[in-house]
Enzyme design. Structure first.
Site, PDB file in Angstrom:
ATOM      1  N   LYS A 191       0.851  -1.195   0.000  1.00 28.10           N
ATOM      2  CA  LYS A 191       0.000   0.000   0.000  1.00 28.10           C
ATOM      3  C   LYS A 191       0.884   1.241   0.000  1.00 28.10           C
ATOM      4  O   LYS A 191       1.481   1.604   1.002  1.00 28.10           O
ATOM      5  CB  LYS A 191      -0.935   0.056   1.208  1.00 28.10           C
ATOM      6  CG  LYS A 191      -2.015   1.119   0.948  1.00 28.10           C
ATOM      7  CD  LYS A 191      -2.552   1.798   2.161  1.00 28.10           C
ATOM      8  CE  LYS A 191      -1.860   3.026   2.645  1.00 28.10           C
ATOM      9  NZ  LYS A 191      -1.830   4.210   1.786  1.00 28.10           N
ATOM     10  N   GLU A 267       9.269   1.136  10.858  1.00 31.08           N
ATOM     11  CA  GLU A 267      10.343   2.121  10.608  1.00 31.08           C
ATOM     12  C   GLU A 267       9.671   3.473  10.691  1.00 31.08           C
ATOM     13  O   GLU A 267       8.875   3.822   9.819  1.00 31.08           O
ATOM     14  CB  GLU A 267      10.945   1.942   9.216  1.00 31.08           C
ATOM     15  CG  GLU A 267      11.637   0.615   8.969  1.00 31.08           C
ATOM     16  CD  GLU A 267      12.985   0.511   9.648  1.00 31.08           C
ATOM     17  OE1 GLU A 267      13.485   1.519  10.174  1.00 31.08           O
ATOM     18  OE2 GLU A 267      13.541  -0.599   9.653  1.00 31.08           O
ATOM     19  N   CYS A 302      13.758  10.586   6.821  1.00 33.20           N
ATOM     20  CA  CYS A 302      13.595  10.145   8.212  1.00 33.20           C
ATOM     21  C   CYS A 302      14.874  10.354   9.001  1.00 33.20           C
ATOM     22  O   CYS A 302      14.833  10.625  10.189  1.00 33.20           O
ATOM     23  CB  CYS A 302      13.163   8.685   8.247  1.00 33.20           C
ATOM     24  SG  CYS A 302      14.234   7.620   7.290  1.00 33.20           S
ATOM     25  N   GLU A 401       9.422  16.100  14.748  1.00 35.14           N
ATOM     26  CA  GLU A 401       9.916  15.876  13.396  1.00 35.14           C
ATOM     27  C   GLU A 401       9.198  16.821  12.442  1.00 35.14           C
ATOM     28  O   GLU A 401       7.985  16.723  12.260  1.00 35.14           O
ATOM     29  CB  GLU A 401       9.643  14.423  12.988  1.00 35.14           C
ATOM     30  CG  GLU A 401      10.254  14.072  11.660  1.00 35.14           C
ATOM     31  CD  GLU A 401       9.982  12.640  11.252  1.00 35.14           C
ATOM     32  OE1 GLU A 401       8.848  12.167  11.437  1.00 35.14           O
ATOM     33  OE2 GLU A 401      10.910  11.998  10.733  1.00 35.14           O
TER      34      GLU A 401
HETATM   35  P1  NAD Z   1       2.364   8.552   7.546  1.00 35.11           P
HETATM   36  O1  NAD Z   1       2.563   7.780   8.794  1.00 35.11           O
HETATM   37  O2  NAD Z   1       1.412   9.677   7.542  1.00 35.11           O
HETATM   38  O3  NAD Z   1       1.892   7.576   6.388  1.00 35.11           O
HETATM   39  C1  NAD Z   1       2.626   6.427   6.060  1.00 35.11           C
HETATM   40  C2  NAD Z   1       1.706   5.414   5.434  1.00 35.11           C
HETATM   41  O4  NAD Z   1       0.746   4.993   6.407  1.00 35.11           O
HETATM   42  C3  NAD Z   1       0.901   5.950   4.252  1.00 35.11           C
HETATM   43  O5  NAD Z   1       0.832   4.963   3.263  1.00 35.11           O
HETATM   44  C4  NAD Z   1      -0.460   6.201   4.868  1.00 35.11           C
HETATM   45  O6  NAD Z   1      -1.514   6.111   3.950  1.00 35.11           O
HETATM   46  C5  NAD Z   1      -0.544   5.075   5.875  1.00 35.11           C
HETATM   47  N1  NAD Z   1      -1.500   5.290   6.977  1.00 35.11           N
HETATM   48  C6  NAD Z   1      -1.870   6.458   7.538  1.00 35.11           C
HETATM   49  N2  NAD Z   1      -2.785   6.240   8.502  1.00 35.11           N
HETATM   50  C7  NAD Z   1      -2.993   4.903   8.556  1.00 35.11           C
HETATM   51  C8  NAD Z   1      -3.833   4.060   9.336  1.00 35.11           C
HETATM   52  N3  NAD Z   1      -4.637   4.549  10.272  1.00 35.11           N
HETATM   53  N4  NAD Z   1      -3.771   2.727   9.119  1.00 35.11           N
HETATM   54  C9  NAD Z   1      -2.960   2.210   8.194  1.00 35.11           C
HETATM   55  N5  NAD Z   1      -2.164   2.961   7.401  1.00 35.11           N
HETATM   56  C10 NAD Z   1      -2.176   4.290   7.583  1.00 35.11           C
HETATM   57  O7  NAD Z   1       3.822   9.018   7.106  1.00 35.11           O
HETATM   58  P2  NAD Z   1       4.217   9.863   5.822  1.00 35.11           P
HETATM   59  O8  NAD Z   1       3.793  11.273   6.042  1.00 35.11           O
HETATM   60  O9  NAD Z   1       3.771   9.167   4.583  1.00 35.11           O
HETATM   61  O10 NAD Z   1       5.808   9.753   5.844  1.00 35.11           O
HETATM   62  C11 NAD Z   1       6.600  10.536   6.648  1.00 35.11           C
HETATM   63  C12 NAD Z   1       7.041   9.757   7.873  1.00 35.11           C
HETATM   64  O11 NAD Z   1       7.716   8.573   7.478  1.00 35.11           O
HETATM   65  C13 NAD Z   1       8.037  10.524   8.709  1.00 35.11           C
HETATM   66  O12 NAD Z   1       7.692  10.391  10.069  1.00 35.11           O
HETATM   67  C14 NAD Z   1       9.351   9.814   8.424  1.00 35.11           C
HETATM   68  O13 NAD Z   1      10.311   9.922   9.435  1.00 35.11           O
HETATM   69  C15 NAD Z   1       8.904   8.431   8.247  1.00 35.11           C
HETATM   70  N6  NAD Z   1       9.914   7.646   7.528  1.00 35.11           N
HETATM   71  C16 NAD Z   1      10.651   6.734   8.234  1.00 35.11           C
HETATM   72  C17 NAD Z   1      11.634   5.995   7.603  1.00 35.11           C
HETATM   73  C18 NAD Z   1      12.433   4.969   8.342  1.00 35.11           C
HETATM   74  O14 NAD Z   1      13.027   4.122   7.690  1.00 35.11           O
HETATM   75  N7  NAD Z   1      12.475   4.978   9.659  1.00 35.11           N
HETATM   76  C19 NAD Z   1      11.872   6.194   6.236  1.00 35.11           C
HETATM   77  C20 NAD Z   1      11.112   7.132   5.551  1.00 35.11           C
HETATM   78  C21 NAD Z   1      10.138   7.853   6.212  1.00 35.11           C
END
Ligand code: NAD
Length: 497
Positions: A191, A267, A302, A401
């Site tokens: 997804k 992650e 991240c 963040e």
């Molecule tokens: P997000 O958590 O808003 O969304 C991530 C994914 O989760 C999306 O596909 C979203 O549709 C889905 N999602 C959202 N709500 C959900 C729910 N209730 N149930 C299931 N899925 C749901 O994050 P984002 O804004 O897409 O990405 C930014 C974040 O990702 C930052 O916090 C960043 O640090 C993190 N990130 C971490 C790493 C790592 O390896 N640690 C790498 C890249 C990004």
């Protein structure tokens, strides 16, 4: 690397065939409800296309397809060497379509085309190929039993894996899950983020073309709180591999607890400290790295080095060097090959970043560079790389963040102070230390509570190094052979001879 000009990329963008449907059981299908959402480019606010807005019914269909492919053994019980061949071929097809995929990524989430070509695509291709090549070189174990017994410790694929990924490196984050999950024989439902679904949808066809059997890789675009939630709550999903925010990561643990206790691998976010000691081998190199650590990918990283901890004795000299280095990072049109800062993913995110900048000023941090939205006339979402001096670690710009190019400079005196400030965060993804003192470097690396520590560089590592977080930055590791742990169960078979 491609030598195309901006106008050549723009011409290609006009002829791109943008697929927005889900991919289930080996074919593109609309959402069962027929619902779609608009996919808007943050470059200029242009509509790229309509994308299937999947929901629980699509999740059920995809999980059933994945389960049936898994049970059939068509992939899960294939010889590892055969899985290797398909994955290597998949990586070759990704390579053959690298320019098309890089262009889709840039149009969809706004990163510079030069980064999409030089970072995202090579990283994605490498992950798929590396995991494929590794899978026929890992062995199971035989326990040290008495003579009359035999103890086998074997790994089996966990089954149906759902992976939910973010928008900042859409393909590369997906590939860090797909590589090990597919190599170990699982069936996968991917997804992508609703903010960047296009490349994930596209590569499903390439995987099929490479020989991955139908149902082994399914892609469900849609919103987190609809299809993401449905997958996370699904009773027939065995493992959930997530990259995204800490807030959503916590919710996924609840969903797993409320449903079938599926394995949940996370992650999540970061607020990484980049610590510069007075004896750094080369302050100019450190200053340039500090700028890159916050400005690369618009700060939507991240592991962004968002807290710059500078030893008091060099602060007056060092901070202006960082300011100068950051001036070299300028927002521009993402399809211009010379652009090094693109658009933020969308206007909502831009507004969030601007709010943090206001908050930093309100709380008394000193704005030395940037601070404004820019390129407003383009219709896109651009922000100036921004630097705050005199930040205290308790300010919200140092604790939360921001996920944009906003750097906070925090002063420290001694190494113990640096460790205390660096570790005073809910996160633990990465940290860097700049020093010429070998012993100090090792002591700092041990003391820092982070999954990756870099010494005299920022953001090092490749597929050989595990990647992941301590504390609220997550659990489990992506990349390296350690990533295979997430996607396998360990079985002990004990035989009386
Ligand atoms: P997000 O958590 O808003 O969304 C991530 C994914 O989760 C999306 O596909 C979203 O549709 C889905 N999602 C959202 N709500 C959900 C729910 N209730 N149930 C299931 N899925 C749901 O994050 P984002 O804004 O897409 O990405 C930014 C974040 O990702 C930052 O916090 C960043 O640090 C993190 N990130 C971490 C790493 C790592 O390896 N640690 C790498 C890249 C990004």
């Amino acid at each position: 690397m491609s030598q195309l000009t901006r106008s050549e990329w723009e011409a290609r963008a006009k002829t791109l065939n943008i697929e927005g449907r889900a991919f289930i059981n080996g074919e593109y299908v609309p959402a069962r409800s027929g619902a779609t959402f608009e996919c808007i480019s943050p470059i200029d606010g242009r509509l790229l296309g309509l994308v299937a807005s999947c929901g629980p019914a699509d999740a059920d269909f995809a999980v059933a397809s994945a389960r049936s492919a898994f049970e059939s053994g068509v992939w899960s019980r294939q010889a590892p060497a055969r899985r290797k061949a398909v994955m290597v071929h998949f990586s070759e097809l990704l390579q053959a379509h690298a320019e098309e995929l890089a262009l889709l990524e840039t149009l969809d989430m706004g990163k510079p085309i030069s980064d999409a070509l030089s970072v995202d695509l090579p990283g994605t291709i490498d992950s798929i190929r590396w995991c494929g090549e590794a899978i026929d070189k890992v062995y199971d174990e035989v326990a040290a039993t008495p003579e009359d017994q035999l103890g086998l410790v074997t790994r089996e694929p966990v089954g149906v894996v759902a992976t939910i990924v973010p928008w900042n490196f859409p393909l590369m984050m997906a590939s860090w899950k797909l590589g090990p999950a597919l190599a170990t024989g699982n069936s996968v439902i991917l997804k992508p983020s609703e903010r960047s679904p296009l490349t994930a949808i596209r590569i499903a066809q390439l995987a099929l073309d490479a020989g991955l059997p139908a149902g082994v890789l399914n892609v469900l675009p849609g919103y987190g709180n609809t299809v993401g939630k449905a997958l996370a709550l699904h009773a027939d999903v065995d493992a959930l591999a997530f990259t995204g925010s800490t807030q959503v990561a916590k919710q996924l643990l609840v969903y797993a607890g409320e449903s079938n206790m599926k394995r949940v691998w996370l992650e999540a976010g970061g607020k990484s400290p980049n610590i510069v000691f007075a004896d750094a081998p080369d302050l100019q190199v450190a200053a340039e790295a500090a700028a890159t650590a916050i400005a690369f990918n618009q700060g939507e990283v991240c592991t962004a080095g968002s807290r710059l901890l500078v030893q008091a004795s060099i602060k007056e000299r060092f901070v202006p060097m960082v300011v100068e280095a950051m001036k070299g990072w300028k927002p521009g049109h993402p399809l211009d090959p010379d652009t090094n800062v693109g658009a933020l993913v969308d206007d909502r995110h831009l507004q969030g970043v601007l709010q943090y900048i206001q908050e930093g000023q309100r709380q008394g941090a000193q704005l030395l560079l940037g601070g404004h939205a820019t390129g407003v006339e383009t219709g896109g979402s651009y922000v100036e790389p921004t630097l705050f001096d005199n930040v205290s670690n308790s300010m919200s710009i140092a604790r939360e963040e921001i996920f944009g190019p906003v750097l906070s400079v925090i002063e420290f005196d001694e190494a113990e102070d640096a460790v205390r400030i660096a570790n005073d965060t809910p996160y633990g993804l990465a940290a860097a230390v700049w020093t010429a003192d070998l012993s100090r470097a090792h002591k700092m690396a041990r003391a820092l509570r982070a999954g990756s520590v870099w010494v005299n560089l920022y953001d090092g590592g490749d597929m050989m190094a595990p990647f992941g977080g301590y504390k609220q930055s997550g659990n489990g590791r992506d990349k390296s052979l350690h990533a295979f742990d997430k996607y396998t169960e360990i079985k002990a078979t004990w035989i009386q001879l």
